[in-house]
Design an enzyme around this catalytic site. Structure first.
Site, PDB file in Angstrom:
ATOM      1  N   TYR A 188      -6.321 -13.137  -1.497  1.00 43.07           N
ATOM      2  CA  TYR A 188      -5.450 -12.048  -1.980  1.00 43.07           C
ATOM      3  C   TYR A 188      -4.707 -11.390  -0.812  1.00 43.07           C
ATOM      4  O   TYR A 188      -4.693 -10.173  -0.663  1.00 43.07           O
ATOM      5  CB  TYR A 188      -6.244 -10.972  -2.727  1.00 43.07           C
ATOM      6  CG  TYR A 188      -7.255 -11.469  -3.717  1.00 43.07           C
ATOM      7  CD1 TYR A 188      -6.888 -11.807  -5.016  1.00 43.07           C
ATOM      8  CD2 TYR A 188      -8.602 -11.587  -3.367  1.00 43.07           C
ATOM      9  CE1 TYR A 188      -7.832 -12.244  -5.937  1.00 43.07           C
ATOM     10  CE2 TYR A 188      -9.545 -12.028  -4.275  1.00 43.07           C
ATOM     11  CZ  TYR A 188      -9.155 -12.356  -5.564  1.00 43.07           C
ATOM     12  OH  TYR A 188     -10.097 -12.793  -6.474  1.00 43.07           O
TER      13      TYR A 188
ATOM     14  N   CYS B 192     -10.040  -1.476  -4.517  1.00 39.70           N
ATOM     15  CA  CYS B 192      -9.346  -0.321  -5.090  1.00 39.70           C
ATOM     16  C   CYS B 192     -10.082   0.216  -6.311  1.00 39.70           C
ATOM     17  O   CYS B 192      -9.585   1.137  -6.969  1.00 39.70           O
ATOM     18  CB  CYS B 192      -7.905  -0.695  -5.455  1.00 39.70           C
ATOM     19  SG  CYS B 192      -7.783  -2.026  -6.666  1.00 39.70           S
TER      20      CYS B 192
ATOM     21  N   GLN C 296       0.852  -1.187   0.000  1.00 36.15           N
ATOM     22  CA  GLN C 296       0.000   0.000   0.000  1.00 36.15           C
ATOM     23  C   GLN C 296       0.892   1.243   0.000  1.00 36.15           C
ATOM     24  O   GLN C 296       1.831   1.336   0.793  1.00 36.15           O
ATOM     25  CB  GLN C 296      -0.904   0.005   1.232  1.00 36.15           C
ATOM     26  CG  GLN C 296      -1.896  -1.146   1.284  1.00 36.15           C
ATOM     27  CD  GLN C 296      -3.017  -1.025   0.264  1.00 36.15           C
ATOM     28  OE1 GLN C 296      -3.167   0.002  -0.409  1.00 36.15           O
ATOM     29  NE2 GLN C 296      -3.819  -2.075   0.134  1.00 36.15           N
TER      30      GLN C 296
ATOM     31  N   ASP D 189      -9.503  -8.661  -0.751  1.00 39.12           N
ATOM     32  CA  ASP D 189      -8.918  -7.406  -1.229  1.00 39.12           C
ATOM     33  C   ASP D 189      -8.421  -7.668  -2.648  1.00 39.12           C
ATOM     34  O   ASP D 189      -7.217  -7.767  -2.891  1.00 39.12           O
ATOM     35  CB  ASP D 189      -7.783  -6.969  -0.300  1.00 39.12           C
ATOM     36  CG  ASP D 189      -7.185  -5.617  -0.694  1.00 39.12           C
ATOM     37  OD1 ASP D 189      -7.732  -4.953  -1.598  1.00 39.12           O
ATOM     38  OD2 ASP D 189      -6.156  -5.235  -0.110  1.00 39.12           O
TER      39      ASP D 189
ATOM     40  N   GLU E 264      -2.681 -16.593  -1.282  1.00 36.83           N
ATOM     41  CA  GLU E 264      -2.022 -15.629  -2.169  1.00 36.83           C
ATOM     42  C   GLU E 264      -1.331 -16.431  -3.266  1.00 36.83           C
ATOM     43  O   GLU E 264      -0.792 -17.512  -3.007  1.00 36.83           O
ATOM     44  CB  GLU E 264      -1.006 -14.797  -1.384  1.00 36.83           C
ATOM     45  CG  GLU E 264      -0.073 -13.938  -2.205  1.00 36.83           C
ATOM     46  CD  GLU E 264      -0.767 -12.955  -3.112  1.00 36.83           C
ATOM     47  OE1 GLU E 264      -0.374 -12.852  -4.288  1.00 36.83           O
ATOM     48  OE2 GLU E 264      -1.715 -12.290  -2.643  1.00 36.83           O
TER      49      GLU E 264
ATOM     50  N   ASN F 276      -0.546  -7.793   4.817  1.00 38.36           N
ATOM     51  CA  ASN F 276      -0.867  -6.451   5.301  1.00 38.36           C
ATOM     52  C   ASN F 276      -2.052  -6.465   6.267  1.00 38.36           C
ATOM     53  O   ASN F 276      -1.974  -5.916   7.374  1.00 38.36           O
ATOM     54  CB  ASN F 276      -1.167  -5.544   4.106  1.00 38.36           C
ATOM     55  CG  ASN F 276      -1.490  -4.121   4.511  1.00 38.36           C
ATOM     56  OD1 ASN F 276      -0.692  -3.457   5.167  1.00 38.36           O
ATOM     57  ND2 ASN F 276      -2.652  -3.622   4.105  1.00 38.36           N
TER      58      ASN F 276
ATOM     59  N   GLU G  19     -10.025   4.184  -2.434  1.00 35.16           N
ATOM     60  CA  GLU G  19     -10.120   2.857  -1.816  1.00 35.16           C
ATOM     61  C   GLU G  19     -11.417   2.786  -1.029  1.00 35.16           C
ATOM     62  O   GLU G  19     -11.766   3.703  -0.279  1.00 35.16           O
ATOM     63  CB  GLU G  19      -8.921   2.633  -0.896  1.00 35.16           C
ATOM     64  CG  GLU G  19      -8.591   1.196  -0.639  1.00 35.16           C
ATOM     65  CD  GLU G  19      -7.614   0.615  -1.643  1.00 35.16           C
ATOM     66  OE1 GLU G  19      -7.302  -0.582  -1.528  1.00 35.16           O
ATOM     67  OE2 GLU G  19      -7.150   1.362  -2.534  1.00 35.16           O
TER      68      GLU G  19
END
Length: 364
Positions: A214, A322, A186, A297, A235, A219, A356
């Protein structure tokens, strides 16, 4: 990175316009009152990327306006970049300009920094890097207190390390993250902290174990793991999986596991369509997880139909997006079964059209 229209005096008005536009887009789904996380109006970006332009004896950072894509715009300062980047931009430019071996066929410079002041620079070349380059880059790294990665086609030379360690504060707790060169992170640390705190507040109310799709470098996984008995995160990127596992261990988290699967593959596993050997590596078998909450995400394209369908098995969904347009498309598919219980907007990219978004969904 396109050239931002930096207007700090108008920041509040520009943010209000974006909030109004995205709120109107999502209004058909009856969200509750929105929580808005503004950005600092300047010095907010932890990443920056420039072309390195050569004009005779001079060399400089350059960006391009989409209206005139062939005309380089010289960048001597970049006020949206964080202070550690801005402090090193000019000394680095002069050093690269004045050293023939560092300058030759250098075409791009990328910065990655942290809130604690670490800086990593990637130098990209149209030529192979040799021992003379490595010696010069090592001296430069020591002089400017940074790490350097040199890249050319098929070649990567690391001076020091190819990652930085970021420390973000989430509800008073420090969260440590290894952030790798050229991997996704980010870009706005202050707004990222606000996003993480929003997600934690939503998670505190939710039951069962968590499935995260994801997950990147962990994070969200790192702070969210404190709110669930178990977390299963997926992921696809090998590098991100490795860093996510490192970050969980570095933060003392032992109730979360990261598996290298795509969202589509995880959806197939949840439907029982096929086994995956990588799931056999879990410390707790998939079927023993009490997965009642999912966190996603996704990239700008949003959720694919198969993943969207598989999420309907969950009582609660946390969705960070996003791209408000694809979020709206996905919400249209979910709206009949779920209602929005929380709604947040986070200005990761001031002075652009991007916003976002985050929604918490509960079954009707």
């Amino acid at each position: 990175m396109s050239l931002p229209r930096f207007q700090p005096a108008r920041y509040d008005a520009l943010l209000a316009d974006k909030v109004a536009r995205v709120s109107a887009l999502l209004a058909p789904f009856d969200p509750p009152a929105v929580t808005v996380a503004p950005s600092p109006p300047e010095a907010f970006r932890m990443r920056a990327e420039f072309r390195f332009w050569h004009a005779g004896d001079d060399s400089f950072y350059a960006m391009f306006d989409p209206a005139a894509p062939k005309e380089p715009l010289r960048v001597d300062d970049f006020p949206i970049a964080c202070i550690p980047i801005r402090e090193r931009m000019e000394p680095l430019r002069r050093a690269l300009r004045d050293h023939d071996h560092l300058r030759r066929k250098l075409f791009q410079v990328e910065f990655l920094a942290t809130t604690t002041g670490e800086v990593l620079v990637t130098l990209a070349y149209h030529r192979r890097l040799d021992e003379v380059w490595e010696a010069a880059a090592t001296a430069l790294a020591e002089a400017l207190d940074l790490a350097i990665v040199g890249r050319s086609r098929g070649q990567k030379v690391v001076i020091g390390r190819d990652w930085v360690t970021e420390v973000l504060t989430v509800n008073g707790r420090p969260c440590r993250y290894r952030q790798r060169e050229q991997a996704f992170t980010q870009p706005n640390a202050a707004v990222n902290e606000a996003m993480l705190e929003w997600a934690c507040a939503a998670a505190a109310e939710l039951p069962g174990d968590l499935l995260e799709l994801y997950c990147g470098n962990g994070n969200f996984t790192v702070p969210l793991a404190r709110y669930f008995p178990r977390v299963l995160a997926t992921e696809l990127s090998k590098v991100s999986v490795r860093d996510a596992r490192h970050n969980l261990a570095d933060n003392g988290i032992d109730n979360a596991a990261v598996v290298r699967l795509s969202a589509e593959e995880m959806s197939s596993a949840l439907r029982g369509e096929r086994p995956f050997r990588r799931l056999a590596e879990l410390p707790v078998a998939l079927e023993e997880h009490d997965l009642r909450t999912a966190f996603v995400d996704p990239p700008r394209a949003g959720l694919d139909p198969a993943t969207l369908a598989s999420l309907r098995r969950f009582d609660h969904l946390l969705y960070v997006s996003c791209n408000p347009l694809t979020l709206a498309e996905n919400l249209a598919a979910l709206h009949g079964d779920y209602r929005i219980t929380r709604f947040g907007l986070f200005d990761q990219f001031p002075y652009t059209e991007h916003m976002e978004c985050a929604v918490a969904l509960g079954r009707r």
